[in-house]
Design a protein around this motif. Structure first.
Motif, PDB file in Angstrom:
ATOM      1  N   SER A 125     -15.955  88.968  32.168  1.00 17.48           N
ATOM      2  CA  SER A 125     -16.477  89.005  31.269  1.00 17.48           C
ATOM      3  C   SER A 125     -16.851  90.316  30.920  1.00 17.48           C
ATOM      4  O   SER A 125     -17.502  90.621  31.794  1.00 17.48           O
TER       5      SER A 125
ATOM      6  N   ASP B 122     -19.658  90.471  28.514  1.00 18.50           N
ATOM      7  CA  ASP B 122     -20.596  90.316  28.849  1.00 18.50           C
ATOM      8  C   ASP B 122     -21.516  90.178  30.842  1.00 18.50           C
ATOM      9  O   ASP B 122     -22.443  90.450  30.008  1.00 18.50           O
ATOM     10  N   GLU B 123     -20.458  90.403  31.190  1.00 21.27           N
ATOM     11  CA  GLU B 123     -21.154  90.372  32.660  1.00 21.27           C
ATOM     12  C   GLU B 123     -22.048  92.279  32.687  1.00 21.27           C
ATOM     13  O   GLU B 123     -22.315  92.313  33.706  1.00 21.27           O
TER      14      GLU B 123
ATOM     15  N   HIS C 263     -20.991  94.420  20.888  1.00 20.17           N
ATOM     16  CA  HIS C 263     -21.913  93.659  20.733  1.00 20.17           C
ATOM     17  C   HIS C 263     -23.583  94.060  22.050  1.00 20.17           C
ATOM     18  O   HIS C 263     -24.711  93.470  22.485  1.00 20.17           O
ATOM     19  N   LEU C 264     -22.540  94.660  23.040  1.00 16.85           N
ATOM     20  CA  LEU C 264     -23.714  94.741  24.250  1.00 16.85           C
ATOM     21  C   LEU C 264     -25.038  95.879  24.458  1.00 16.85           C
ATOM     22  O   LEU C 264     -24.570  96.821  23.149  1.00 16.85           O
TER      23      LEU C 264
END
Length: 589
Positions: A130, A132-133, A168-169
């Motif tokens: 993902s 997000d990782e 968003h990161l």
């Protein structure tokens, strides 16, 4: 801002200024994000070249090297360079493309389990599923590559993770590297007490000295104590070549002074070395009379192959600095006369067994050529391939710092030299970088001449051509009853013409009388230049410790087939049960 763009910005935040790679299908989003970025990407001509170039960049600088490839064959072509970084403790981050997560496990086009394939040869692997990782994975990868004992870390990047929205990161922030703990006080006291009892001490230093940023502390320690010192292949330069305590390299092709000192010493003061088989010879007979004080930043190495009477784990600079003054004082105390006599004996041997360069005949003598080149280019960074020329460089080049000497030690990978030189030159554009290669090794990554030409890297290439796989030929001569099997390279191309075809100027020398002029012309040449050197096919590397012998049992041409002990040299193949005794194109680490 997708995952690939985030990765590029994270590389910039980590201080990466150059990376080496080759694009392909699953890594294409990353290459799209590179377009217009400040990062300098070097397009190599084979992925192995990318891994070795990142490797050379890291060895020369101490910073993390970065290489990139696509999935499948792109990733598998990196494996040798990754293994070399693991075995020689080189900090690298390897980025590979992977098929999208929804195709993983379906035998998709160019799908390969590079995560599983590289598990034994990396410090850690990541396979983010993902976007997000990415922040955690990326920060940890660089931290792990740098920390403790450095090494390579793999990030396998599915294509859909690279393409996913990453707006968003958070902005990437590098993680600090935890310092290596200091040495235990009790261990330092035990070490000092043991040294005070010895009469014949020797310092045995390895690559851990440079990995632990302990070169200055090590030099101060040797200066203060005056202890005779021997170095491994990877530690060459930790003491300047002309230092009064430096007895040279030990091991299979080490100097007689170094090997005899270790075999006769009563105390072995080990600093960042690991008792590698190419350094120790027959381990059971290595330094047979010595008690061992072992200092190492990696505590796992202490006692692994040779029991230590005193173990001193922890930061090498701190250990050496705290021991230097007490040991220097002890050198003038008890057994001072015996220790002085021992030092005098070691230095007399160094003088008596110094290499000679007055080879008869008019052919080029490789050791003399390399010694002269080191005099003409004393500050050069030397990237070496693997073979006889690797050992001649180790024996005859006068290194002033370990980061001047880039060599594939533990893995012994042919094809390392040219791309490693490329990486070192990218890291330091104004440095004098020399690649020393052999005709066998050179052909393994000869395509990188195109990369050197494209980026106008002023690498100077010295190609020692004996029309054979020289080290294998030497072993077949000595230990296989001269049954020369598949070592003939007499049909080599005209390497000077090959270089010119790549747009690189080339010189040739085949007479000893012309060597000095050829070397001066090479170094004065503008831009990348190749010097093709024709040498005798029958030339051997001396001295040599035969397999399954101790380091006092050295062969050289003057022995006329006998060992130093007077015993006949066994002319038998090495034991098939011992892999460490086979040449395998690899040399002492």
């Amino acid at each position: 801002m997708n995952g690939a763009h985030w990765l590029v910005q994270a590389l910039e935040a980590e201080g990466v200024d150059a990376l080496f790679g080759y694009p392909g299908g699953t890594i294409m989003p990353f290459y799209d994000a590179l377009h217009g970025a400040s990062l300098k990407h070097v397009l190599v001509r084979h992925e192995q070249g990318a891994a070795f170039a990142a490797n050379g960049y890291a060895r020369a600088s101490g910073r993390v090297g970065v290489c990139v490839a696509t999935s499948g064959p792109g990733a598998s072509n990196l494996v040798t360079g990754i293994a070399d970084a693991m075995f020689d403790s080189v900090p690298m981050v390897v980025l590979t493309g992977q098929v999208p997560t929804f195709l993983m496990g379906t035998d998709a086009f160019q799908e390969l389990d590079v995560f599983g394939m590289t598990l034994p040869i990396v410090k850690h692997s990541f396979l983010p599923r993902s976007v997000d990782e990415l922040p955690r994975v990326f920060a940890e990868a660089f931290r792990i590559a740098r920390s403790g004992r450095p090494g390579p870390v793999l990030i396998d990047l599915p294509k859909d993770v690279q393409m996913a929205d990453a707006s968003h990161l958070p902005v990437h922030s590098p993680l600090p590297v935890e310092p290596v703990p200091g040495p235990p006080d009790a261990a330092l006291h035990e070490a000092a007490a043991l040294v005070s009892q010895c009469r014949k001490p020797v310092v045995y230093a390895g690559g851990g000295v440079v990995l632990g940023d302990a070169v200055e502390a090590f030099r101060e320690f040797v200066d203060l104590t005056g202890l005779p010192t021997v170095l491994t292949l990877k530690a060459l330069g930790a003491l300047p070549a002309g230092h009064p305590s430096n007895l040279g390299m030990l091991g299979m092709h080490g100097s007689r002074a170094a090997n005899m000192a270790v075999q006769e010493c009563d105390l072995l003061f080990v600093v960042g070395a690991r008792f590698d088989d190419r350094a120790t010879g027959k381990l059971a007979e290595f330094a047979p009379n010595a008690r061992v004080v072992h200092l190492d930043g990696d505590g796992c190495e202490i006692g692994k192959l040779r029991a230590a009477d005193v173990a001193v784990p922890g930061n090498l600079s701190q250990s050496l600095s705290r021991l230097a003054a007490p040991l220097a004082a002890q050198m003038e105390g008890r057994h001072a006369a015996a220790r002085k006599a021992w030092r005098d004996t070691c230095l007399e041997r160094r003088s008596r067994h110094a290499a000679r360069y007055d080879a008869p005949g008019d052919k080029v003598y490789a050791p003399a050529l390399l010694k002269r080149l080191s005099e003409l280019a004393p500050n050069a960074v030397v990237a070496c391939d693997v073979g006889q020329h690797q050992m001649w460089v180790a024996q005859h080049w006068r290194f002033n710092h370990p980061r001047q000497h880039l060599t594939s030690g533990s893995l012994g990978a042919m094809g390392f030299g040219l791309p490693a030189a490329m990486g070192a030159q990218m890291e330091s554009p104004d440095a004098q970088v020399v690649c020393v290669s052999g005709d066998g090794s050179f052909m393994m990554n000869i395509q990188e001449l195109a990369t050197i030409r494209r980026y106008r890297l002023p690498v100077k290439i010295v190609l020692l051509d004996n029309s054979a796989l020289g080290m294998v030929r030497q072993w077949q001569e000595l230990f296989f009853e001269k049954r020369y099997s598949e070592i003939d390279l007499s049909d080599n191309p005209d390497f000077a013409e090959v270089a010119r075809a790549f747009g690189i100027q080339a010189l040739h020398v085949d007479k000893a009388a012309n060597v000095d002029d050829a070397l001066r012309a090479l170094l004065a040449a503008d831009g990348p230049t190749l010097l093709h050197v024709a040498i005798d096919t029958a030339a051997n590397v001396w001295p040599l410790v035969p397999p399954n012998h101790n380091n006092a049992q050295m062969m050289d041409p003057d022995d006329a087939g006998t060992l130093d002990t007077g015993e006949p040299v066994p002319v038998q193949p090495p034991s098939a049960s011992s892999a460490s005794e086979e040449p395998n194109n690899a040399l002492p680490a």
